[in-house]
Design a protein around this motif. Sequence first.
Motif, mmCIF file in Angstrom:
data_model
loop_
_atom_site.group_PDB
_atom_site.id
_atom_site.type_symbol
_atom_site.label_atom_id
_atom_site.label_comp_id
_atom_site.label_asym_id
_atom_site.label_seq_id
_atom_site.Cartn_x
_atom_site.Cartn_y
_atom_site.Cartn_z
ATOM 1 N N PHE A 31 27.126 37.431 36.556
ATOM 2 C CA PHE A 31 27.410 38.573 37.430
ATOM 3 C C PHE A 31 28.673 38.382 38.269
ATOM 4 O O PHE A 31 29.276 39.357 38.713
ATOM 5 N N GLN B 60 31.524 37.546 37.217
ATOM 6 C CA GLN B 60 32.696 37.957 36.442
ATOM 7 C C GLN B 60 33.193 39.344 36.848
ATOM 8 O O GLN B 60 34.355 39.663 36.662
ATOM 9 N N ALA B 61 32.342 40.163 37.428
ATOM 10 C CA ALA B 61 32.704 41.545 37.758
ATOM 11 C C ALA B 61 33.483 41.668 39.064
ATOM 12 O O ALA B 61 34.135 42.674 39.304
ATOM 13 N N TYR B 62 33.469 40.664 39.908
ATOM 14 C CA TYR B 62 34.079 40.754 41.238
ATOM 15 C C TYR B 62 35.495 40.184 41.247
ATOM 16 O O TYR B 62 35.789 39.210 41.938
ATOM 17 N N THR B 63 36.415 40.808 40.536
ATOM 18 C CA THR B 63 37.776 40.283 40.438
ATOM 19 C C THR B 63 38.541 40.405 41.753
ATOM 20 O O THR B 63 39.379 39.563 42.057
#
Length: 83
Positions: free
Chosen positions: A31, A33-36
Motif C-alpha cells: 500500500f 507504493q501509492a503515496y508518491t
Amino acid sequence: LGSFLMGLFQDGSSLNLAIGVPLAFVSPSHFLQAYTVFHLAFKTGFCGSLTTFSGWNSEMVIMLVGGSEANTNRPTQFWKALL
C-alpha cells in the motif's frame, strides 16, 4: 541516518531494476507504493532537514569544545557559536 533513509526510499527506476516501482524495498503490491507525494516530502523535507541539523550540531559541538583531543591548543569559539 537521513542519508540512509533517503537511499532506502529510492525508486526502482533510479536503481535500474526491471520494475519501476516508487519504493524498491517493498513489494509492488504494497500500500505504500501509492503515496508518491509522501515519498518526495519524506526524502526532501524530513531526511534533508535531519542531515542538515546533524551536520550543524556537530559543528557547534566542535566550536564550543575547541577541537579534538589531539589538538588541545585550539581555543574554544564559544562566542562565535552563539552568533
